[in-house]
Structures are given as C-alpha cells and as structure tokens.
Motif scaffolding. Structure first.
Motif, PDB file in Angstrom:
ATOM      1  N   ILE A 260      22.684  30.145  81.582  1.00  0.00           N
ATOM      2  CA  ILE A 260      23.260  29.533  82.788  1.00  0.00           C
ATOM      3  C   ILE A 260      22.203  29.407  83.881  1.00  0.00           C
ATOM      4  N   VAL A 261      21.470  30.481  84.124  1.00  0.00           N
ATOM      5  CA  VAL A 261      20.472  30.462  85.193  1.00  0.00           C
ATOM      6  C   VAL A 261      19.347  29.500  84.862  1.00  0.00           C
TER       7      VAL A 261
ATOM      8  N   VAL B 232      24.134  34.569  80.698  1.00  0.00           N
ATOM      9  CA  VAL B 232      23.570  34.532  82.051  1.00  0.00           C
ATOM     10  C   VAL B 232      22.179  33.898  82.030  1.00  0.00           C
TER      11      VAL B 232
ATOM     12  N   SER C  68      19.501  26.774  82.879  1.00  0.00           N
ATOM     13  CA  SER C  68      19.963  25.393  82.983  1.00  0.00           C
ATOM     14  C   SER C  68      20.163  25.005  84.442  1.00  0.00           C
TER      15      SER C  68
END
Lengths: 96, 164
Positions: free
Chosen positions: B157-158, B154, B160
């Motif tokens: 992902i956040v 997470v 990037s």
C-alpha cells in the motif's frame, strides 16, 4: 454483570461511530471500540473453567485487531497522500 | 462492595467514558485521548478478569503502538495550521436507534458474570502457552500468517501510494 453492560454499551457506541463518522479515522476508531468490547466480553464469558482458552483466544483477537488497525492507518495515510482526501464520501471509486 | 467489585466498576466506567468520547468527540485530539482511555479501561478489565498477560499485551500493543500510529496518521492528515483537526459526524436518529437496539439486545443475550462473587484466579502465561501450542496451534499459526500478510499489505500500500 456491570462489565457485560459496559461492553454492550462500548460495542453499540462503536457501531454508532462507524455509522455516523465522516472521517475515515473516526470509522477506524469505531471498529477498534467494537473489537475491544468483544475481547472483554470474551473473557467475561470464558471466566472460570475456560479462562486459559479465553485468554488465548483474546490474545489472537488482539493480533487481528492490531493487524486491522495497521492496514487501515496505512490506507488512510496513502489515500491522503494521493488525493488529499480523508472523508469517506469523497472516495466514490476504488482503483487497483 | 469488595475492592475487586470496585476495581471492576472503575474499569467499566473508564471503558464506557472512553467509548463515548471516541464516538462523539469533534476534535481529533479528544478522539485520540478518549480512545487511549478506552484502551486503558480494556486493559484494566483484562486484569480484573484474571488475565495479566492480556492486560500487558493490550498496554504494549495498543497504547504503546496503535495509539502512537493513530497520532502519527493524524499528524500526516492534519491541516498543519496548528489547530487540532476536526472529526466530523453526520448524527442521525436512525443510526442512534440501531445502536440503542444493539445495546439492548447485547445486554440481554450475552453471558454475564455475577457481581459479588470471588475474583477469578489469575491465568498464568504458562497456561496460555499450553493452550496456544496445544489445541490452539492452528489458530496461533494462522495469527502469525495474518501478521505477515498485514506487514506485506502495508508495504504494498505504501509503495503504491508513493509511485504517483
């Protein structure tokens, strides 16, 4: 008996949601339905002699489902922030 | 019909109604409410099957955590014009047939607990801990690693997503 039928129905409805939903959040909700139904069925099958083992495995299933939901929601929010898209057919390509 | 059978039937009805609402609702708000009803029904099923620890974990982790996260994601993805976001579907007879076939197969082959028998004994958290820290120690450790991997995923992902 009634719980098994309800679990089978919830699992089938989850599969249906994954197949027909266009929004990613609807697909994620369908996956949650499948995992929840599987967890209840696990306890039904393990009730009696294996109740403690079934509860332990159910707890681990809960952890797996929570991790899946959190990563899925992070992907949805990030994809929307990047491209303002939330429908599954709009994601024709995947880049690293 | 005993009180326990009645409780099981109520929990099963809540599970089915919530699942139907989650799969078929067109409004995102109704989808989330239906998902909440389904998760509450699952917690009641856990309680009826003699696992209060799982029921409590279900309420705290799912209804208190994941459902709030889903609401948060809907607020971010929503259009911001005050209307509830639509959750569109492409209803298809083939998908309905697959789901119906799966329902029939699962209802036939999965093990059943006969109705009318005595309610199961409650599984104490101590018994669950005995299993998790005994024969299930590998699965327990793997679950911890999975949670850590999910947390790192997470974060990546956040991060990037915010770089563009």
């Amino acid at each position: 008996m009634i719980l098994t039928v309800a679990c089978a129905g919830a699992f089938a409805l989850g599969v249906y949601a994954v197949l027909v939903r266009r929004e990613i959040i609807g697909i994620l909700a369908g996956a949650e339905l499948m995992l929840g139904a599987a967890a209840v069925q696990l306890l039904v099958a393990g009730s009696g002699e294996f109740a403690a083992g079934a509860s332990s495995f159910g707890l681990i299933l809960l952890v797996v489902a929570a991790a899946e939901a959190v990563v899925g929601l992070a992907l949805i929010v990030t994809a929307y922030r990047r491209a303002k898209r939330s429908r599954i057919e709009e994601f024709g390509e995947v880049s690293g | 019909m005993s009180a326990h059978d009645l409780a099981v039937a109520s929990a099963a009805a809540l599970v089915l109604a919530g699942a139907a609402g989650t799969a078929l609702a067109r409004s995102a708000t109704r989808l989330v409410l239906s998902l909440g009803a389904f998760l509450l029904g699952v917690a009641l099923c856990f309680l009826a099957l003699g696992s209060p620890l799982l029921a409590a974990a279900q309420v705290f982790v799912y209804i208190g955590g994941v459902l709030v996260l889903v609401l948060f994601a809907l607020m971010v993805v929503g259009r911001g014009d005050g209307e509830s976001p639509r959750v569109e579907s492409r209803h298809d007879p083939g998908a309905a047939l697959v789901a119906l076939g799966l329902f029939v197969v699962l209802a036939i082959v999965t093990p059943k607990r006969p109705s009318g028998i005595a309610p199961p004994e409650m599984v104490s958290p101590l018994a669950v801990a005995d299993v998790l820290l005994g024969s299930g120690i590998v699965a327990f450790e793997l679950a911890g690693v999975l949670l850590l991997a999910a947390l790192l995923a997470v974060l990546v992902i956040v991060k990037s997503g915010g770089e563009r």
